[in-house]
Every structure is written in C-alpha cells, then in structure tokens.
Design a protein around this motif. Structure first.
Motif, PDB file in Angstrom:
ATOM      1  N   THR A   1     -52.954  11.477  81.906  1.00 16.77           N
ATOM      2  CA  THR A   1     -52.281  10.455  81.113  1.00 16.77           C
ATOM      3  C   THR A   1     -52.153  10.940  79.674  1.00 16.77           C
ATOM      4  N   THR A   2     -50.960  10.798  79.117  1.00 18.95           N
ATOM      5  CA  THR A   2     -50.776  11.142  77.712  1.00 18.95           C
ATOM      6  C   THR A   2     -51.426  10.070  76.845  1.00 18.95           C
ATOM      7  N   ILE A   3     -52.393  10.466  76.018  1.00 19.32           N
ATOM      8  CA  ILE A   3     -53.104   9.490  75.184  1.00 19.32           C
ATOM      9  C   ILE A   3     -52.802   9.666  73.695  1.00 19.32           C
ATOM     10  N   ALA A   4     -52.092  10.729  73.340  1.00 15.32           N
ATOM     11  CA  ALA A   4     -51.695  10.929  71.945  1.00 15.32           C
ATOM     12  C   ALA A   4     -50.479  11.840  71.925  1.00 15.32           C
ATOM     13  N   GLY A   5     -49.553  11.540  71.033  1.00 19.20           N
ATOM     14  CA  GLY A   5     -48.299  12.283  70.977  1.00 19.20           C
ATOM     15  C   GLY A   5     -47.275  11.721  71.940  1.00 19.20           C
ATOM     16  N   ILE A   6     -46.068  12.265  71.857  1.00 22.49           N
ATOM     17  CA  ILE A   6     -44.968  11.867  72.745  1.00 22.49           C
ATOM     18  C   ILE A   6     -44.534  13.096  73.516  1.00 22.49           C
ATOM     19  N   THR A   7     -44.636  13.032  74.838  1.00 26.09           N
ATOM     20  CA  THR A   7     -44.370  14.187  75.683  1.00 26.09           C
ATOM     21  C   THR A   7     -43.010  14.810  75.388  1.00 26.09           C
ATOM     22  N   GLY A   8     -43.048  16.092  75.040  1.00 25.72           N
ATOM     23  CA  GLY A   8     -41.815  16.856  74.821  1.00 25.72           C
ATOM     24  C   GLY A   8     -41.132  16.591  73.501  1.00 25.72           C
ATOM     25  N   THR A   9     -41.723  15.791  72.643  1.00 24.82           N
ATOM     26  CA  THR A   9     -41.076  15.423  71.375  1.00 24.82           C
ATOM     27  C   THR A   9     -41.943  15.860  70.197  1.00 24.82           C
ATOM     28  N   PRO A  10     -41.594  16.975  69.555  1.00 25.34           N
ATOM     29  CA  PRO A  10     -42.345  17.363  68.358  1.00 25.34           C
ATOM     30  C   PRO A  10     -41.997  16.463  67.182  1.00 25.34           C
ATOM     31  N   GLY A  11     -42.949  16.279  66.283  1.00 29.61           N
ATOM     32  CA  GLY A  11     -42.689  15.451  65.111  1.00 29.61           C
ATOM     33  C   GLY A  11     -43.835  15.519  64.138  1.00 29.61           C
ATOM     34  N   SER A  12     -43.676  14.874  63.006  1.00 29.83           N
ATOM     35  CA  SER A  12     -44.710  14.896  61.958  1.00 29.83           C
ATOM     36  C   SER A  12     -45.135  13.490  61.547  1.00 29.83           C
ATOM     37  N   THR A  13     -44.765  12.489  62.336  1.00 28.62           N
ATOM     38  CA  THR A  13     -45.225  11.127  62.064  1.00 28.62           C
ATOM     39  C   THR A  13     -46.657  10.980  62.562  1.00 28.62           C
ATOM     40  N   ASN A  14     -47.263   9.820  62.345  1.00 28.61           N
ATOM     41  CA  ASN A  14     -48.656   9.624  62.734  1.00 28.61           C
ATOM     42  C   ASN A  14     -48.866   9.444  64.224  1.00 28.61           C
ATOM     43  N   ASN A  15     -47.770   9.363  64.981  1.00 23.14           N
ATOM     44  CA  ASN A  15     -47.909   9.266  66.438  1.00 23.14           C
ATOM     45  C   ASN A  15     -47.284  10.453  67.158  1.00 23.14           C
ATOM     46  N   THR A  16     -46.974  11.516  66.416  1.00 23.98           N
ATOM     47  CA  THR A  16     -46.405  12.719  67.034  1.00 23.98           C
ATOM     48  C   THR A  16     -47.139  13.963  66.539  1.00 23.98           C
ATOM     49  N   PHE A  17     -46.998  15.038  67.318  1.00 21.42           N
ATOM     50  CA  PHE A  17     -47.574  16.334  66.970  1.00 21.42           C
ATOM     51  C   PHE A  17     -46.488  17.406  67.024  1.00 21.42           C
ATOM     52  N   TYR A  18     -46.852  18.545  66.442  1.00 22.85           N
ATOM     53  CA  TYR A  18     -46.009  19.733  66.568  1.00 22.85           C
ATOM     54  C   TYR A  18     -46.934  20.901  66.923  1.00 22.85           C
ATOM     55  N   GLY A  19     -47.014  21.178  68.206  1.00 21.74           N
ATOM     56  CA  GLY A  19     -47.845  22.276  68.687  1.00 21.74           C
ATOM     57  C   GLY A  19     -49.336  22.082  68.484  1.00 21.74           C
ATOM     58  N   PRO A  20     -49.937  20.992  68.973  1.00 20.83           N
ATOM     59  CA  PRO A  20     -51.381  20.790  68.778  1.00 20.83           C
ATOM     60  C   PRO A  20     -52.196  21.827  69.551  1.00 20.83           C
ATOM     61  N   CYS A  21     -53.275  22.293  68.931  1.00 18.98           N
ATOM     62  CA  CYS A  21     -54.122  23.322  69.564  1.00 18.98           C
ATOM     63  C   CYS A  21     -55.568  22.870  69.722  1.00 18.98           C
ATOM     64  N   GLY A  22     -56.358  22.878  68.678  1.00 17.51           N
ATOM     65  CA  GLY A  22     -57.770  22.535  68.803  1.00 17.51           C
ATOM     66  C   GLY A  22     -57.999  21.052  69.011  1.00 17.51           C
ATOM     67  N   ILE A  23     -59.103  20.719  69.656  1.00 13.39           N
ATOM     68  CA  ILE A  23     -59.473  19.320  69.849  1.00 13.39           C
ATOM     69  C   ILE A  23     -60.996  19.198  69.840  1.00 13.39           C
ATOM     70  N   ALA A  24     -61.482  18.115  69.247  1.00 12.61           N
ATOM     71  CA  ALA A  24     -62.916  17.813  69.247  1.00 12.61           C
ATOM     72  C   ALA A  24     -63.077  16.322  69.497  1.00 12.61           C
TER      73      ALA A  24
END
Length: 421
Positions: A218-241
């Motif tokens: 399940t996608t829990i953060a970001g919008i699948t296939g849609t890069p962006g710079s708003t607070n609900n989008t990512f552009y190439g996220p890598c690390g996670i903690a």
C-alpha cells in the motif's frame, strides 16, 4: 561503606570482563545510564580509574567522583561533592563508559569479507540466488536480512547461511511496474517488530507499506508515478528511517534535497531538514541518500552525498552542524574526508559507520571524532576480491557489531565479522 561499595562494583566489572566476550559486555552495559564528566579517555586502564574513584571515596568525606587520565597531571582528578549511592553509581557508570570506549579503540573487523547474499564473483541477475545493484539493507527476525534489490525492483529476504533469497515485495522476476505488486527501483527498507516492511520505491516516487507475508503493498506516502516537491509528493526518495516508539517515518526526498517527516497515518509530511535547494550552505542539503535517526539527541545524521560530508540536523532546527568531512563539499580519500557518502548507521555507543561509496570503503568514526578508520574495503581501490568493495552504498551493524555491507556494484552483500584484540 562507600569504599566497600566501590570495591564490589569494581569486582563486578572485572569478573564480567574476564569471563565474557565483548558482545556479552555490550549487552550488559549498553543500556546503562552513561554520565561522562569529561573528554573520553582512550586506551584507559580501567583498574586505575576504579582505584582512583575508590581512593577518593575512602579518603575524602565529601568526594563525589574521580577520573583517572593518563594524559594529565595529577592523573587522579578529584571532584568534591556529597557522597551518596546515586553519586557513586554515576561515578561507576562514567568508568564503565570510558572503559567501553577504550575497548572499542582496541577492536577490529575482519578485513576479509564473506558473501552472504548474491554471487561472490559479482555476477548480477534476476535468479533467486542473485542480486542486481543491492542498496538498502535491514536485519529482521530469525537471522534474516532484507535487501532492496534495486535494479531487480524487488525486496529480497535472505536467511543467514542460505544460498537463495525469497521475494517479499515486488515481482520475483525483476519486472518494474507501478502497481500495488510491482516496484521501480526499490531503494531502502526498514522493518517494524513484526517484520512488516516500509520501503522507498524510488522511481515511483513513493513509500510503500507491505505487511509481512502479504502479496501486495500500500502506498502510504507520495503519489505513485508522480514526482513533485509539495508536502505530499517526492522526487526520487531513497533513505528511510522509522521511530519505533511513535511510528513516525523519516524519508530522504533525495532529488528534492530534503528530509521529510511523516507522522503515523499522515497523508502529507513536513520538511525537517533541507528543502532550500541543492547547495553546501548550512540550511541546504545536496542529494541526501542515507541517514539515521539518533533518538538520543532527537536529530538526524545525514549522508550529504554531493557535499561529501555527514551533517547533524536536530529536529526543529533550521540548519545543520558538521560531523564528518568538509564543510565546503571538498571530497578526498584521507581519514578526515569522504567521497560520495551514501549509507550511514550508528551503534549503541554513538559510533558512526559510513559507506564511503566513492572511496570504496567503510569508515568507522568513534563518537565525537571526525578522524576515521577504514574497517572494510581498500581506499580508492574497487575490486571483486573478498577484501575489496565496489561502490558500497549501505552499511548496518548487528548487536555484536558485525558489519553488513551492500557491495552495490559487485551485486552482493558482504559480512565482516567483529572481534576484540
């Protein structure tokens, strides 16, 4: 009474050291409350410091604590204060802490690695015994290793001493996609206590939750296939903690040069580091890939890859402070410089391990120090032998301080055992 109390404590430490391995000592003392009153004393002879504290308690009615330092005169520095069991416990915790630091200074990792996932020859592929550009790794229950098999667009679970992996997320044949069952460049993975997975699906610009044993995520953060710079989008996220105490996620929004915080069940995040464009300024990041959450200081330690440094960003602060490397982005292969650091982790004592990717090595930094030691790989020498690495991108340690390294361009994960001199 105080003198006898200290002697009893001294006997406990001494017999524990004499009859246990370092890993056991670590389990005994990692969870103690450390209260060091000064600079860490490396190469400490613990019995001298204990005797110093015992003499202080015996000879001075108002003595609080004492520290033995072989580099200063007088070597036994006395501090006045009311004698109480609590004060003496603080004194002993100080001794144990400094002793543990000195023991780490005299420890080593085997320079010859063992391939525990993928092919030792460096061959990549989609078969279940192969990997292709492994990136983030995490330890699960029952001696399992979870691997973001990046170019195979999947998450693999590899049991220690097994020759094959099992696909836990994505398609086992390595096909990329943007659905609930398919991934596109899986980058890193973290687990909760039930081995449920949270991972970054980089080129789908999202974070996916995949329950243990489930057939889809399940996608829990970001919008699948849609890069962006708003607070609900990512552009190439890598690390996670993940903060296990709250369920809060921290995500390296790498190509937006920022770290995002997502509270449990939130649909949008908050910028907690960077977000001011790529750069070397103290309010900026430049392609942050890996990072780690340091709960002891409520901060993030960030591998600021393009700036060739490690920075600390306290949550709520507006800028970082330099921890390792150059403040101006200078790269290098000395003991104080880095080249494209990607992965980073901490051990329970706050010592730092860095996947210094461009230098093909893993660097170890004692807590509070910026001068590192190469503990895996050969500086500036990529290769396929068991003592070499080739653009290592991730590093983690287990509770016995053994190293697990994503030897990314060699398509394998290497294990380097820890031992005490």
């Amino acid at each position: 009474m105080a003198y006898l109390y200290l002697l009893c404590m001294y006997y406990l430490i001494w017999t524990t050291n004499a009859n246990a391995s370092l890993s056991t000592i670590g389990h005994v003392y990692y969870n103690m409350s450390y209260n060091s009153t000064g600079t860490i004393i490396t190469r400490l002879i613990v019995k001298y410091q204990v005797v110093c504290a015992a003499q202080c308690a015996n000879l001075f009615t108002n003595c609080n604590t004492a520290v033995f330092d072989s580099l200063t005169t007088p070597q036994c520095s006395l501090y006045s204060g009311k004698v109480t069991p609590a004060n003496l416990t603080v004194s002993m915790n100080t001794i144990v802490y400094d002793f543990q630091q000195s023991k780490l200074a005299a420890t080593r990792w085997n320079k010859t690695g063992i391939t525990i996932a993928g092919a030792s020859s460096g061959s990549g592929g989609t078969a279940d015994n192969l990997l292709s550009q492994p990136y983030g790794i995490a330890l699960g229950s029952f001696d399992s290793l979870y691997i973001a098999d990046s170019n195979n667009n999947r998450i693999q679970k590899w049991l220690i001493n097994e020759s094959n992996g099992t696909t836990m997320g994505g398609l086992s044949n390595g096909t990329a996609g943007a659905s609930s069952i398919a991934l596109n460049l899986s980058a890193s993975v973290v687990l909760d206590s039930n081995d449920n997975m949270y991972f970054t699906d980089r080129d789908n610009h999202r974070v996916v939750y995949w329950a243990n044993g489930a057939s889809s995520g399940t996608t829990i953060a970001g919008i699948t296939g849609t890069p962006g710079s708003t607070n609900n989008t990512f552009y190439g996220p890598c690390g996670i903690a993940r903060d296990s105490s709250t369920g809060t996620l921290y995500i390296a929004d790498t190509f937006n040069h920022r770290i995002m915080q997502y509270l449990l069940n939130a649909s949008s995040g908050t910028v907690v580091a960077g977000g001011n464009g790529a750069g070397s300024g103290i309010t900026q990041l430049a392609y942050p890939y890996g990072f780690t959450f340091d709960s002891s200081s409520n901060s993030l330690l960030i591998a600021n890859a393009q700036n060739n440094n490690i920075v600390r960003w306290v949550l709520g602060a507006s800028n970082w402070t330099l921890v390792i490397g150059s403040p101006t982005g200078l790269s290098g292969n000395t003991s104080t410089l880095l080249s494209q650091p990607i992965g980073i982790t901490l051990d329970p004592l706050g010592n730092i391990y860095v996947a210094d990717s461009g230098n093909h090595r893993i660097q170890f930094f004692v807590a509070g120090q910026s001068n590192g030691t190469t503990i895996a790989g050969v500086t500036g020498s990529p290769g396929i032998s068991q003592n070499q690495l080739n653009y290592p991108c991730w590093v983690i340690v287990d509770n016995q301080l053994n190293l697990y390294v994503s030897d990314t361009s060699n398509n394998r994960v290497q294990f380097f055992s820890y031992y005490e001199i």
